[in-house]
Design an enzyme around this catalytic site. Structure first.
Site, PDB file in Angstrom:
ATOM      1  N   GLY A  54       0.791  -1.240   0.000  1.00 58.31           N
ATOM      2  CA  GLY A  54       0.000   0.000   0.000  1.00 58.31           C
ATOM      3  C   GLY A  54       0.817   1.281   0.000  1.00 58.31           C
ATOM      4  O   GLY A  54       0.268   2.368   0.164  1.00 58.31           O
ATOM      5  N   GLY A  56       2.458   2.585  -2.526  1.00 59.04           N
ATOM      6  CA  GLY A  56       2.349   3.341  -3.782  1.00 59.04           C
ATOM      7  C   GLY A  56       3.219   2.796  -4.909  1.00 59.04           C
ATOM      8  O   GLY A  56       3.338   3.445  -5.955  1.00 59.04           O
ATOM      9  N   SER A  58       2.894   0.089  -7.023  1.00 50.76           N
ATOM     10  CA  SER A  58       2.183  -0.201  -8.280  1.00 50.76           C
ATOM     11  C   SER A  58       1.621   1.076  -8.878  1.00 50.76           C
ATOM     12  O   SER A  58       1.581   1.237 -10.106  1.00 50.76           O
ATOM     13  CB  SER A  58       1.041  -1.189  -8.049  1.00 50.76           C
ATOM     14  OG  SER A  58       1.570  -2.372  -7.523  1.00 50.76           O
ATOM     15  N   GLU A 186       6.742  -6.700  -8.249  1.00 54.56           N
ATOM     16  CA  GLU A 186       6.646  -7.867  -7.340  1.00 54.56           C
ATOM     17  C   GLU A 186       6.905  -9.165  -8.125  1.00 54.56           C
ATOM     18  O   GLU A 186       6.064 -10.057  -8.151  1.00 54.56           O
ATOM     19  CB  GLU A 186       5.258  -7.949  -6.690  1.00 54.56           C
ATOM     20  CG  GLU A 186       4.772  -6.678  -6.034  1.00 54.56           C
ATOM     21  CD  GLU A 186       5.343  -6.467  -4.643  1.00 54.56           C
ATOM     22  OE1 GLU A 186       6.137  -7.312  -4.179  1.00 54.56           O
ATOM     23  OE2 GLU A 186       5.004  -5.432  -4.036  1.00 54.56           O
TER      24      GLU A 186
END
Ligand SMILES: Nc1ncnc2c1ncn2[C@@H]1O[C@H](COP(=O)(O)OP(=O)(O)OP(=O)(O)O)[C@@H](O)[C@H]1O
Length: 274
Positions: A54, A56, A58, A186
């Protein structure tokens, strides 16, 4: 990797920067998911962008591929990719080879491996009636499969491959158009030890071939030795940026993940313990 030169490429300005971001703010759902991000990456540079879930990561990639748009009103906003601010999205996505778990899910269909790799020429997933696949393109796709040591998978459908095999095929799809940089989002999620080893070796080979490798991850284990620069991202902001050895410290990682973390380095690879 010689034949890629035969394929038409969009004009790229002679730029000293692969990527230049200044004051990039992206708002989604009423929240700043990227907050005044400034980041510059040179061609050929290998960089890891590391942050918790979470943070940021992506969203940063989606901003580069024009899926998300920065607030135009931000003071001193710059978002240039290979020196240009305006891009045809399909051309841009070809030049930035992107591999993500999201893409892997989209590609998990009954499409043959060779077609998936060839579809990198068209920024599509699979080959359709309006795509003109030339013998040169096929030869290039075979060359890429060979480079990644996955020629034996050529006739298999994507949906029957293991996660590790499919990940390498997607790298092939990203490489087929000879991109300036490979963006891995990832990349090693859900790979077992052997698949992780094979995957890292492929990425190392690409990094050594001169292409930029930009790795986006929350996992220190993904950082291959060729990566010399690390950017830490926290709550949509760049938190640290510098030489890998100076950034991957206990103090920085503890602050990044908001818990006590110990960083271990062995033979050029890193691991975090909490
Ligand atoms: N389209 C969207 N609408 C609303 N919120 C969004 C949107 N896209 C991202 N966000 C929010 O922005 C924040 C950053 O998300 P992002 O997916 O970039 O994080 P991440 O660092 O890639 O996380 P992870 O490691 O879990 O994949 C999250 O709080 C997420 O919920």
């Amino acid at each position: 990797m010689l034949m890629a030169e035969q394929f038409e490429k969009p004009e790229i300005e002679n730029s000293s920067s692969l990527l230049e971001m200044k004051n990039v703010t992206v708002v989604r759902g009423g929240k700043k998911i990227l907050d005044s991000v400034s980041l510059s990456i040179n061609p050929g540079e290998h960089v890891a962008i590391i942050g918790p879930n979470g943070s940021g990561k992506s969203s940063l990639i989606k901003t580069l591929t024009k899926e998300y748009h920065p607030l135009a009103a931000a003071d001193g906003l710059v978002l240039k990719i290979m020196g240009k601010e305006t891009w045809n999205v399909f051309e841009l996505r070809k030049l930035l080879g992107i591999v993500s778990g999201e893409l892997q899910q989209t590609c998990c269909r009954r499409i043959g491996v060779l077609d998936v790799v060839l579809s990198g020429f068209f920024s599509s997933i699979g080959i359709y009636y309006n795509h003109e696949v030339t013998p040169e393109m096929e030869a290039r796709a075979e060359e890429v499969l060979d480079f990644l040591e996955i020629s034996h998978l050529e006739e298999r459908p994507m949906c029957e491959l293991s996660t590790g095999e499919a990940r390498r095929v997607l790298i092939g799809r990203a490489l087929v158009h000879d991109p300036q940089a490979l963006f891995l989002d990832e990349p090693a999620n859900s790979l077992d030890l052997k698949a992780l080893h094979g995957f890292r070796e492929s990425v190392r080979k690409i990094a050594l071939s001169g292409k930029s490798v930009i790795l986006v991850t929350h996992n220190l284990q993904d950082v291959i030795p060729e990566i010399s620069r690390v950017v830490l991202i926290k709550e949509g902001k760049i938190f640290r940026d510098g030489k890998k050895e100076e950034i991957l410290t206990d103090a920085n990682l503890s602050e990044l993940f908001s818990l006590p973390v110990k960083v271990l380095e062995k033979e050029g690879y890193y691991q975090a313990w909490s």
